[in-house]
Write an enzyme that holds these catalytic residues in place. Structure first.
Site, PDB file in Angstrom:
ATOM      1  N   GLY A 127     -64.119  17.128  52.126  1.00  0.00           N
ATOM      2  CA  GLY A 127     -65.005  15.974  52.241  1.00  0.00           C
ATOM      3  C   GLY A 127     -66.422  16.319  51.862  1.00  0.00           C
ATOM      4  CG  ASN A 128     -68.954  13.664  50.453  1.00  0.00           C
ATOM      5  OD1 ASN A 128     -69.654  12.879  51.092  1.00  0.00           O
ATOM      6  ND2 ASN A 128     -67.963  13.254  49.663  1.00  0.00           N
ATOM      7  NE  ARG A 129     -74.483  17.924  55.774  1.00  0.00           N
ATOM      8  CZ  ARG A 129     -75.747  18.322  55.718  1.00  0.00           C
ATOM      9  NH1 ARG A 129     -76.134  19.121  54.763  1.00  0.00           N
ATOM     10  NH2 ARG A 129     -76.613  17.912  56.612  1.00  0.00           N
TER      11      ARG A 129
END
Ligand code: CTP
Ligand code: CA
Length: 236
Positions: free
Chosen positions: A33-35
């Site tokens: 995922g990412n932030r």
């Protein structure tokens, strides 16, 4: 033109906004995922709805509570799309009828080529794990390639380049590569831009000019974005 709505109003316009970060499966319980919190994209959707637009908001993963205002808004239809592929499908379906498309979602550039059907285990492993990743399709580039007359398309770019001028040059190249009318650029880092209420955005236009620079809440950044889109559409 007496029929023209007041400057900045979006009444009668169909707007498509994507927000949040995609998650790509590694196995049934893990993902890459990412932030992205989704805050900026959702603020863009809410601001458009408040200006009178009919908004379709496609969200990947967003932080808890971020969707509350959008969910409650009568002019916003929220749809969930968790992976880059699901987001691509939703945008391909919704973009053809949109007057304005804003791609604020943080889309994975790579997905796991062959996600495991069972939970991966350390048992029998040799201390390392190799994953083969494959590129996802570029949703924004596909959207601009299929652009219909009169459609306005906006992209976002989060960049870590600390030097202002180098960041702008990088953003100009990206704007041209994507073929968007406006690229909204912000500087990010481990402690900057994510999970925050505030944002600093620079809006790059198709002539490479800086249309606006705004530092403020994500809602204020969203308002600046819609001011720029309206000015562009009104030929101002
Ligand atoms: N984007 C997209 N589909 C992808 C990747 C990105 O539609 N597979 C969109 C993002 O939503 C954003 C814009 O493209 O609006 C720019 O994303 P960014 O990650 O900055 O651009 P990339 O072309 O992926 O370049 P980079 O190598 O810098 O990540
Ligand atoms: Ca990317």
């Amino acid at each position: 033109d007496v029929l023209r709505q007041p400057a900045g109003r979006l009444s009668g316009l169909r707007v498509l906004v994507t927000a949040g970060g995609t998650r790509e499966a590694i196995d049934p319980v893990r993902y890459i995922g990412n932030r992205s919190s989704g805050r900026q994209g959702v603020a863009v959707a809410v601001a458009a709805a408040e200006r009178g637009a009919d908004v379709a908001l496609v969200v990947a993963h967003v932080d808890s509570g971020v969707l509350d205002e959008a969910d409650a808004h009568p002019s916003i239809t929220v749809e969930h799309a968790g992976t880059a592929a699901q987001l691509a499908d939703a945008v391909a379906r919704l973009a053809p009828t949109a007057d304005v498309v804003v791609m604020a979602a943080a889309v994975a550039d790579y997905r796991v080529a062959d996600p495991s059907q069972i939970k991966l285990s350390k048992e029998g492993g040799g201390g390392t794990l190799q994953l083969t990743l494959e590129e996802t399709s570029d949703i924004l580039a596909a959207t601009t390639a299929a652009r219909r007359d009169g459609q306005t398309i906006v992209g976002f770019a989060a960049e870590t380049e600390p030097d202002h001028d180098a960041r702008l040059e990088r953003a100009r190249r990206k704007r041209a590569r994507k073929g968007v009318d406006i690229l909204a650029v912000n500087e990010v880092g481990w402690t900057k831009g994510f999970e925050t209420v505030d944002n600093a955005l620079t809006l790059i236009g198709a002539d490479d000019s800086v249309l606006a620079s705004v530092a403020g809440t994500k809602r204020e950044a969203a308002e600046a974005l819609w001011d720029a889109v309206s000015a562009l559409r009104d030929g101002r």
